[in-house]
Motif scaffolding. Structure first.
Motif, PDB file in Angstrom:
ATOM      1  N   GLY A 183       0.814  -1.212   0.000  1.00 16.58           N
ATOM      2  CA  GLY A 183       0.000   0.000   0.000  1.00 16.58           C
ATOM      3  C   GLY A 183       0.846   1.260   0.000  1.00 16.58           C
ATOM      4  N   ALA A 184       1.921   1.251   0.825  1.00 17.96           N
ATOM      5  CA  ALA A 184       2.821   2.404   0.862  1.00 17.96           C
ATOM      6  C   ALA A 184       3.512   2.603  -0.484  1.00 17.96           C
ATOM      7  N   ALA A 185       3.890   1.483  -1.125  1.00 19.51           N
ATOM      8  CA  ALA A 185       4.541   1.566  -2.436  1.00 19.51           C
ATOM      9  C   ALA A 185       3.604   2.160  -3.476  1.00 19.51           C
ATOM     10  N   LEU A 186       2.329   1.780  -3.409  1.00 19.23           N
ATOM     11  CA  LEU A 186       1.351   2.342  -4.350  1.00 19.23           C
ATOM     12  C   LEU A 186       1.218   3.852  -4.156  1.00 19.23           C
ATOM     13  N   VAL A 187       1.218   4.287  -2.891  1.00 21.82           N
ATOM     14  CA  VAL A 187       1.109   5.724  -2.605  1.00 21.82           C
ATOM     15  C   VAL A 187       2.330   6.465  -3.132  1.00 21.82           C
ATOM     16  N   VAL A 188       3.526   5.928  -2.825  1.00 23.58           N
ATOM     17  CA  VAL A 188       4.773   6.584  -3.248  1.00 23.58           C
ATOM     18  C   VAL A 188       4.888   6.609  -4.761  1.00 23.58           C
ATOM     19  N   ASN A 189       4.344   5.596  -5.429  1.00 22.89           N
ATOM     20  CA  ASN A 189       4.469   5.516  -6.880  1.00 22.89           C
ATOM     21  C   ASN A 189       3.391   6.328  -7.595  1.00 22.89           C
ATOM     22  N   TYR A 190       2.152   6.253  -7.113  1.00 20.47           N
ATOM     23  CA  TYR A 190       1.050   6.793  -7.888  1.00 20.47           C
ATOM     24  C   TYR A 190       0.596   8.192  -7.477  1.00 20.47           C
ATOM     25  N   VAL A 191       0.914   8.636  -6.270  1.00 21.85           N
ATOM     26  CA  VAL A 191       0.629  10.035  -5.931  1.00 21.85           C
ATOM     27  C   VAL A 191       1.470  10.977  -6.807  1.00 21.85           C
ATOM     28  N   PRO A 192       2.808  10.746  -6.912  1.00 22.53           N
ATOM     29  CA  PRO A 192       3.577  11.568  -7.865  1.00 22.53           C
ATOM     30  C   PRO A 192       3.081  11.430  -9.300  1.00 22.53           C
ATOM     31  N   LEU A 193       2.656  10.208  -9.680  1.00 24.92           N
ATOM     32  CA  LEU A 193       2.162  10.010 -11.046  1.00 24.92           C
ATOM     33  C   LEU A 193       0.906  10.843 -11.305  1.00 24.92           C
ATOM     34  N   LEU A 194      -0.009  10.869 -10.355  1.00 25.49           N
ATOM     35  CA  LEU A 194      -1.223  11.682 -10.504  1.00 25.49           C
ATOM     36  C   LEU A 194      -0.875  13.161 -10.623  1.00 25.49           C
ATOM     37  N   PHE A 195       0.120  13.595  -9.848  1.00 30.60           N
ATOM     38  CA  PHE A 195       0.554  14.996  -9.940  1.00 30.60           C
ATOM     39  C   PHE A 195       1.153  15.274 -11.316  1.00 30.60           C
ATOM     40  N   VAL A 196       1.962  14.346 -11.817  1.00 29.47           N
ATOM     41  CA  VAL A 196       2.567  14.515 -13.146  1.00 29.47           C
ATOM     42  C   VAL A 196       1.479  14.585 -14.211  1.00 29.47           C
ATOM     43  N   LEU A 197       0.501  13.686 -14.133  1.00 36.52           N
ATOM     44  CA  LEU A 197      -0.590  13.688 -15.124  1.00 36.52           C
ATOM     45  C   LEU A 197      -1.385  14.990 -15.061  1.00 36.52           C
ATOM     46  N   TRP A 198      -1.619  15.484 -13.848  1.00 41.32           N
ATOM     47  CA  TRP A 198      -2.351  16.751 -13.701  1.00 41.32           C
ATOM     48  C   TRP A 198      -1.594  17.898 -14.337  1.00 41.32           C
ATOM     49  N   THR A 199      -0.276  17.969 -14.092  1.00 44.18           N
ATOM     50  CA  THR A 199       0.519  19.057 -14.676  1.00 44.18           C
ATOM     51  C   THR A 199       0.527  18.973 -16.196  1.00 44.18           C
ATOM     52  N   TYR A 200       0.588  17.770 -16.735  1.00 43.80           N
ATOM     53  CA  TYR A 200       0.651  17.651 -18.193  1.00 43.80           C
ATOM     54  C   TYR A 200      -0.704  17.879 -18.842  1.00 43.80           C
ATOM     55  N   VAL A 201      -1.783  17.638 -18.139  1.00 47.73           N
ATOM     56  CA  VAL A 201      -3.101  18.022 -18.659  1.00 47.73           C
ATOM     57  C   VAL A 201      -3.175  19.542 -18.806  1.00 47.73           C
ATOM     58  N   ILE A 202      -2.703  20.255 -17.780  1.00 48.16           N
ATOM     59  CA  ILE A 202      -2.682  21.729 -17.844  1.00 48.16           C
ATOM     60  C   ILE A 202      -1.745  22.198 -18.948  1.00 48.16           C
ATOM     61  N   ILE A 203      -0.597  21.518 -19.080  1.00 49.66           N
ATOM     62  CA  ILE A 203       0.369  21.890 -20.115  1.00 49.66           C
ATOM     63  C   ILE A 203      -0.246  21.705 -21.499  1.00 49.66           C
ATOM     64  N   ILE A 204      -0.888  20.569 -21.725  1.00 55.24           N
ATOM     65  CA  ILE A 204      -1.481  20.290 -23.039  1.00 55.24           C
ATOM     66  C   ILE A 204      -2.566  21.314 -23.367  1.00 55.24           C
ATOM     67  N   ILE A 205      -3.403  21.647 -22.385  1.00 54.53           N
ATOM     68  CA  ILE A 205      -4.443  22.656 -22.603  1.00 54.53           C
ATOM     69  C   ILE A 205      -3.820  24.002 -22.972  1.00 54.53           C
ATOM     70  N   SER A 206      -2.748  24.371 -22.272  1.00 56.46           N
ATOM     71  CA  SER A 206      -2.079  25.646 -22.557  1.00 56.46           C
ATOM     72  C   SER A 206      -1.415  25.639 -23.916  1.00 56.46           C
ATOM     73  N   VAL A 207      -0.803  24.502 -24.291  1.00 54.34           N
ATOM     74  CA  VAL A 207      -0.119  24.410 -25.577  1.00 54.34           C
ATOM     75  C   VAL A 207      -1.115  24.502 -26.732  1.00 54.34           C
ATOM     76  N   LEU A 208      -2.278  23.876 -26.562  1.00 60.47           N
ATOM     77  CA  LEU A 208      -3.288  23.904 -27.629  1.00 60.47           C
ATOM     78  C   LEU A 208      -3.817  25.308 -27.898  1.00 60.47           C
ATOM     79  N   LYS A 209      -3.668  26.205 -26.919  1.00 59.25           N
ATOM     80  CA  LYS A 209      -4.118  27.580 -27.092  1.00 59.25           C
ATOM     81  C   LYS A 209      -3.116  28.426 -27.878  1.00 59.25           C
TER      82      LYS A 209
END
Length: 309
Positions: A183-209
């Motif tokens: 469970g701890a490994a999932l948190v350490v692995n996927y919390v940063p991943l969710l943050f990375v995905l969130w930042t790149y969603v914002i990046i993609i939206i900004s780039v498309l503009k």
């Protein structure tokens, strides 16, 4: 079955170690030599190269000693020390990948405020936090595992002190430890991943503009190397976690799956950043050209001196 090919494996892992150390030290050297690379992005990249080097050094030298027949044993303290460093370095890389995503987010979404938001002080705070989190979060799991009684077999069915392989040797109920650590490994692995995905969603939206084709190309170039590493790193990590939960997977299969993450990524990361990054290639060309001219001038000066004598 892998032990039947000790010589080939020794040669392969030795070459892998040399390539990993050389490639990562080359990045550190080029960034330190070229003032154009003294930016937050390359500061984070240098930390990634240090972590990749530490990961390779934590595993491969002992593995080479085992494959060569020189020493196939390890003390309990050294085993848990290796385990702690492997897990800690992996956790630190997870956090670092998230920090690099934040850097790209600010560079693309808020380019005019980049130098204010991502300054030297902020970089030091981010990296200090990343290293502390990476080395503190795994400590409880490893410490609790170290306190278990190990009175079963003393043969670790892996090529390094992998947490599940070592924990399976304990002669006590390990279900709580295994589930808690997973469970701890999932948190350490996927919390940063969710943050990375969130930042790149914002990046993609900004780039498309962006209206300009040049701006689109520049934004894509800034993020492509990091996104490639993110995809490779998390896909391989997910395969490792999935493999640990597959009951019928052989020991050889587990070693192969683990090797995707622990052996190949430290070698692949610097190649991705050096081959896909124009500034890194320019720095390498500049240094090679400079050294070549310097050697030519030295040879010419030596020849001139000899002729005058």
């Amino acid at each position: 079955g892998l032990q039947d090919y000790k010589t080939l494996l020794f040669i392969g892992f030795f070459i892998l170690l040399l390539i990993t150390i050389t490639a990562n030290f080359l990045i550190l050297f080029l960034v330190s030599m070229d003032r154009r690379l003294h930016t937050p992005m390359y500061f984070f990249l240098c930390n990634l190269s240090i972590l990749d080097t530490l990961m390779a050094i934590s595993i491969i030298p002992k593995l080479l000693a085992v494959l060569s027949g020189y020493d196939n044993t390890i003390s309990v303290a050294a085993c848990f020390g290796q385990m702690y460093f492997i897990i800690s370095i992996g956790s630190t890389e997870n956090c670092l990948v998230a920090a690099m995503a934040y850097d790209r987010y600010v560079a693309v979404v808020k380019p005019l405020h980049y130098n204010v938001i991502i300054n030297l002080k902020k970089c030091m705070v981010i990296m200090t936090t990343v290293w502390i989190l990476g080395f503190v979060l795994p400590a409880p799991s490893v410490f609790l595992a170290f306190g278990l009684p190990y009175c079963a077999a003393y043969k670790i069915m892996h090529c390094f002190c992998d947490y599940p392989a070592v924990l399976s040797l304990a002669c006590a109920d390990i279900s709580i430890h295994a589930n808690g650590t997973f469970g701890a490994a999932l948190v350490v692995n996927y919390v940063p991943l969710l943050f990375v995905l969130w930042t790149y969603v914002i990046i993609i939206i900004s780039v498309l503009k962006l209206k300009s084709t040049a701006s689109l190309a520049k934004a894509f170039s800034m993020c492509s190397s990091h996104m490639t590493v993110v995809l490779m790193y998390y896909v391989s990590a997910s395969i490792v976690y999935a493999g640990s939960k597959i009951e019928g997977l052989s020991f050889t299969g587990r070693i192969f799956v683990g090797g995707l993450n622990y052996f190949l990524m430290p070698m692949v990361n610097p190649m991705i950043y050096s081959l896909r990054n124009e500034k890194m290639k320019d720095a390498a060309k500049k240094y090679i050209l400079y050294k070549g001219q310097d050697m030519t001038l030295s040879a010419y000066s030596f020849r001139y001196t000899v002729l005058n004598v």
